[in-house]
Design a protein around this motif. Sequence first.
Motif, PDB file in Angstrom:
ATOM      1  N   PHE A 149      48.311  26.396 -39.738  1.00 33.63           N
ATOM      2  CA  PHE A 149      49.192  27.068 -40.587  1.00 33.63           C
ATOM      3  C   PHE A 149      49.976  25.950 -41.575  1.00 33.63           C
ATOM      4  CE2 PHE A 149      53.534  28.510 -42.150  1.00 33.63           C
ATOM      5  CZ  PHE A 149      53.283  29.479 -42.995  1.00 33.63           C
ATOM      6  N   ILE A 150      50.636  24.946 -40.508  1.00 37.22           N
ATOM      7  CA  ILE A 150      51.279  23.831 -41.216  1.00 37.22           C
ATOM      8  C   ILE A 150      50.256  23.131 -42.233  1.00 37.22           C
ATOM      9  CG2 ILE A 150      52.770  21.939 -40.438  1.00 37.22           C
ATOM     10  CD1 ILE A 150      53.709  23.433 -38.143  1.00 37.22           C
ATOM     11  N   ASN A 151      49.351  22.876 -41.411  1.00 42.15           N
ATOM     12  CA  ASN A 151      48.356  21.876 -42.178  1.00 42.15           C
ATOM     13  C   ASN A 151      47.948  22.601 -43.321  1.00 42.15           C
ATOM     14  OD1 ASN A 151      46.378  19.530 -41.788  1.00 42.15           O
ATOM     15  ND2 ASN A 151      45.002  21.323 -42.282  1.00 42.15           N
ATOM     16  N   GLU A 152      47.823  23.845 -43.536  1.00 38.87           N
ATOM     17  CA  GLU A 152      47.287  24.420 -45.041  1.00 38.87           C
ATOM     18  C   GLU A 152      48.585  24.246 -45.805  1.00 38.87           C
ATOM     19  OE1 GLU A 152      46.011  28.328 -43.983  1.00 38.87           O
ATOM     20  OE2 GLU A 152      44.337  27.593 -43.151  1.00 38.87           O
ATOM     21  N   GLN A 153      49.740  24.308 -45.277  1.00 43.91           N
ATOM     22  CA  GLN A 153      50.995  24.121 -46.334  1.00 43.91           C
ATOM     23  C   GLN A 153      51.189  22.762 -46.790  1.00 43.91           C
ATOM     24  OE1 GLN A 153      52.746  26.914 -47.293  1.00 43.91           O
ATOM     25  NE2 GLN A 153      51.448  28.061 -45.918  1.00 43.91           N
TER      26      GLN A 153
ATOM     27  N   SER B 285      58.641  21.876 -35.931  1.00 41.50           N
ATOM     28  CA  SER B 285      57.300  22.312 -36.707  1.00 41.50           C
ATOM     29  C   SER B 285      56.407  20.940 -36.635  1.00 41.50           C
ATOM     30  CB  SER B 285      57.484  22.997 -37.876  1.00 41.50           C
ATOM     31  OG  SER B 285      58.194  22.154 -38.994  1.00 41.50           O
ATOM     32  N   PHE B 286      57.351  19.998 -37.116  1.00 44.12           N
ATOM     33  CA  PHE B 286      56.778  18.570 -37.083  1.00 44.12           C
ATOM     34  C   PHE B 286      56.066  18.160 -35.700  1.00 44.12           C
ATOM     35  CE2 PHE B 286      57.053  13.745 -36.968  1.00 44.12           C
ATOM     36  CZ  PHE B 286      56.404  13.536 -37.903  1.00 44.12           C
ATOM     37  N   ASP B 287      56.694  18.354 -34.726  1.00 43.99           N
ATOM     38  CA  ASP B 287      56.295  18.256 -33.218  1.00 43.99           C
ATOM     39  C   ASP B 287      54.930  19.021 -33.128  1.00 43.99           C
ATOM     40  OD1 ASP B 287      58.122  16.192 -32.759  1.00 43.99           O
ATOM     41  OD2 ASP B 287      59.331  17.579 -31.870  1.00 43.99           O
ATOM     42  N   ALA B 288      55.003  20.152 -33.461  1.00 43.15           N
ATOM     43  CA  ALA B 288      53.995  21.160 -33.260  1.00 43.15           C
ATOM     44  C   ALA B 288      52.694  20.866 -34.183  1.00 43.15           C
ATOM     45  CB  ALA B 288      54.398  22.658 -33.562  1.00 43.15           C
ATOM     46  N   TYR B 289      52.959  20.272 -35.372  1.00 44.55           N
ATOM     47  CA  TYR B 289      51.878  19.606 -36.232  1.00 44.55           C
ATOM     48  C   TYR B 289      51.163  18.544 -35.458  1.00 44.55           C
ATOM     49  CZ  TYR B 289      49.369  17.475 -39.993  1.00 44.55           C
ATOM     50  OH  TYR B 289      48.527  16.848 -40.537  1.00 44.55           O
ATOM     51  N   HIS B 290      51.778  17.499 -35.160  1.00 42.69           N
ATOM     52  CA  HIS B 290      51.501  16.439 -34.368  1.00 42.69           C
ATOM     53  C   HIS B 290      50.718  16.635 -33.152  1.00 42.69           C
ATOM     54  CE1 HIS B 290      52.281  13.425 -37.503  1.00 42.69           C
ATOM     55  NE2 HIS B 290      53.510  13.763 -37.738  1.00 42.69           N
ATOM     56  N   GLU B 291      51.291  17.529 -32.506  1.00 45.68           N
ATOM     57  CA  GLU B 291      50.608  17.858 -31.414  1.00 45.68           C
ATOM     58  C   GLU B 291      49.285  18.599 -31.237  1.00 45.68           C
ATOM     59  OE1 GLU B 291      51.390  20.504 -26.827  1.00 45.68           O
ATOM     60  OE2 GLU B 291      53.052  20.025 -28.626  1.00 45.68           O
ATOM     61  N   GLY B 292      49.214  19.552 -32.160  1.00 48.96           N
ATOM     62  CA  GLY B 292      47.896  20.150 -32.748  1.00 48.96           C
ATOM     63  C   GLY B 292      46.855  19.047 -33.244  1.00 48.96           C
TER      64      GLY B 292
ATOM     65  N   ALA C 175      60.902  11.333 -38.090  1.00 52.32           N
ATOM     66  CA  ALA C 175      60.908  10.005 -37.195  1.00 52.32           C
ATOM     67  C   ALA C 175      60.762  10.691 -35.858  1.00 52.32           C
ATOM     68  CB  ALA C 175      61.769   9.104 -37.395  1.00 52.32           C
ATOM     69  N   ASN C 176      59.536  10.500 -34.984  1.00 52.56           N
ATOM     70  CA  ASN C 176      59.530  10.962 -33.579  1.00 52.56           C
ATOM     71  C   ASN C 176      59.936   9.794 -32.490  1.00 52.56           C
ATOM     72  OD1 ASN C 176      57.243   9.383 -33.965  1.00 52.56           O
ATOM     73  ND2 ASN C 176      55.683  11.237 -33.520  1.00 52.56           N
ATOM     74  N   ASN C 177      59.984   8.530 -33.290  1.00 55.03           N
ATOM     75  CA  ASN C 177      60.694   7.686 -32.184  1.00 55.03           C
ATOM     76  C   ASN C 177      61.271   6.766 -33.092  1.00 55.03           C
ATOM     77  OD1 ASN C 177      58.671   5.379 -33.049  1.00 55.03           O
ATOM     78  ND2 ASN C 177      57.017   6.866 -32.230  1.00 55.03           N
ATOM     79  N   SER C 178      62.311   5.657 -32.549  1.00 59.34           N
ATOM     80  CA  SER C 178      62.779   4.775 -33.148  1.00 59.34           C
ATOM     81  C   SER C 178      62.041   3.746 -34.124  1.00 59.34           C
ATOM     82  CB  SER C 178      63.843   3.975 -32.150  1.00 59.34           C
ATOM     83  OG  SER C 178      62.661   3.153 -31.354  1.00 59.34           O
ATOM     84  N   SER C 179      60.959   3.731 -33.794  1.00 61.99           N
ATOM     85  CA  SER C 179      60.079   2.571 -34.844  1.00 61.99           C
ATOM     86  C   SER C 179      59.500   3.156 -36.112  1.00 61.99           C
ATOM     87  CB  SER C 179      58.922   2.069 -34.001  1.00 61.99           C
ATOM     88  OG  SER C 179      57.935   3.150 -33.644  1.00 61.99           O
ATOM     89  N   VAL C 180      59.714   4.527 -36.171  1.00 61.91           N
ATOM     90  CA  VAL C 180      59.409   5.346 -37.504  1.00 61.91           C
ATOM     91  C   VAL C 180      60.459   5.365 -38.332  1.00 61.91           C
ATOM     92  CG1 VAL C 180      58.369   7.307 -38.414  1.00 61.91           C
ATOM     93  CG2 VAL C 180      57.719   6.519 -36.164  1.00 61.91           C
ATOM     94  N   ILE C 181      60.127   5.199 -39.761  1.00 62.96           N
ATOM     95  CA  ILE C 181      61.111   5.403 -40.876  1.00 62.96           C
ATOM     96  C   ILE C 181      60.618   6.576 -41.310  1.00 62.96           C
ATOM     97  CG2 ILE C 181      62.046   4.479 -42.959  1.00 62.96           C
ATOM     98  CD1 ILE C 181      61.071   1.524 -42.025  1.00 62.96           C
ATOM     99  N   ALA C 182      61.856   7.570 -41.347  1.00 65.32           N
ATOM    100  CA  ALA C 182      61.624   8.793 -42.100  1.00 65.32           C
ATOM    101  C   ALA C 182      61.749   8.673 -43.554  1.00 65.32           C
ATOM    102  CB  ALA C 182      62.651   9.827 -41.362  1.00 65.32           C
ATOM    103  N   CYS C 183      60.851   8.935 -44.512  1.00 70.32           N
ATOM    104  CA  CYS C 183      61.055   9.028 -45.781  1.00 70.32           C
ATOM    105  C   CYS C 183      59.801   9.748 -46.493  1.00 70.32           C
ATOM    106  CB  CYS C 183      61.015   7.604 -46.230  1.00 70.32           C
ATOM    107  SG  CYS C 183      59.398   6.802 -45.777  1.00 70.32           S
ATOM    108  N   ASP C 184      59.971   9.985 -47.761  1.00 73.79           N
ATOM    109  CA  ASP C 184      59.047  10.603 -48.677  1.00 73.79           C
ATOM    110  C   ASP C 184      58.014   9.381 -48.976  1.00 73.79           C
ATOM    111  OD1 ASP C 184      57.214  11.878 -50.586  1.00 73.79           O
ATOM    112  OD2 ASP C 184      58.805  12.078 -51.880  1.00 73.79           O
ATOM    113  N   MET C 185      56.810   9.190 -48.902  1.00 75.94           N
ATOM    114  CA  MET C 185      55.763   8.338 -49.035  1.00 75.94           C
ATOM    115  C   MET C 185      55.889   7.871 -50.475  1.00 75.94           C
ATOM    116  SD  MET C 185      52.643   8.707 -46.436  1.00 75.94           S
ATOM    117  CE  MET C 185      52.287  10.461 -46.966  1.00 75.94           C
TER     118      MET C 185
END
Length: 378
Positions: free
Chosen positions: A176-180, A199-206, A260-270
């Motif tokens: 569902f998240i992937n289609e959105q 939902s971000f964690d659920a998406y990456h787990e799937g 950002a799911n860990n400290s090394s990730v920068i949360a932003c719009d690409m």
Amino acid sequence: MSKLFNDGEWEDDLPTVGTNFRFTKKREDKKQKKEKSRPVDAHQVENGNQQQKNGSKQPAGWSVLLKNSKSNTNLSSSSNEKSNKLKGSKRKADNAAGVNDGKTPTKKIRPNEAVKVNGVAKQNGDPSTLNRSNASANSTGKQEKKKSKPFKKPGEDCTNLRDKLVDRLKGSRFRFINEQLYKIPGKEAKKLFQEDPASFDAYHEGYRQQVEQWPMNPLNRMIKCILKLPKDTIVADFGCGDAKLAASVPHKVYSLDLMANNSSVIACDMANTPLESNFVNVVIFCLSLMGTNLVDFFLEANRVLKVGGLMKIAEVSSRFDNVNVFVSNVQKCGFKLENKDLKHSLFYFFNFKKERNVLKGSTNTKQFSLKPCLYKKR
């Protein structure tokens, strides 16, 4: 009686009815020889002993008392009944195992076969071997029971069912998240994950579960390419996910994603990253060209890249309607195609080189997107 008369030789003339007569036999029948050769039953032995005790000795031959015709008919009928009884007793004696005589029975008994003696089943064979065979049979039986019925802890079935249901729910939520994400631009995708961080964690787990089913992971190919570059190369990973690329290479890697799911990730719009202009040497898009505004992504990559820098793209092959149209749209954003690899059945790989700087809003390139990657329901 006629046979007896034919076989015998009379000593006197035929007597009158009511008198005794004797005859002697010259030869023995084959049937009588067989009966002599057969073992004597215990019943017959007892009768012989009783006759010896009584002292009655019968002479050789037969003695017959002839009475009237009625008695003859009765005698013949009784003799037939006796002969039938004798035949029946002979058949029973033939079928019975010679237990009383101590001889081996005519029926062959296989080893470890149950034999009925006096109505009780007994096992044939050596007691020691029987014990060993019984022990081995018991052990094999126990092993078969263990194999057929493995030990299960209480509630194990429930936990397995619960895990299956949870996996299915995770898979359905991922789809569902992937289609959105394929149907909305990057700004709305970021807003979606900010409102529901789980939902971000659920998406990456799937996503990780899907990657395990692939014959290859394109990110591993990207890692091998980066390892061949000089160590002072600066890399920007657009849509990094779990930031596996940064953890796998010694180079300086800027990991960018919507959350950002860990400290090394920068949360932003690409489409709007905090990186400086003309700063990095390599930009990576590994299965991250999602959304409806891909032109904004490529213009942002043009901004942060140095002139002559590389932009490496890996995407699912089924998302492309026309590869040439895709390449031309990317080149309008200031890039030139260096090479492409379309040999793999699942993924396409592209290498673009930055030729010039292209400012946002200075190009008339229309927004475009790739086809959504729809995963099958399992």
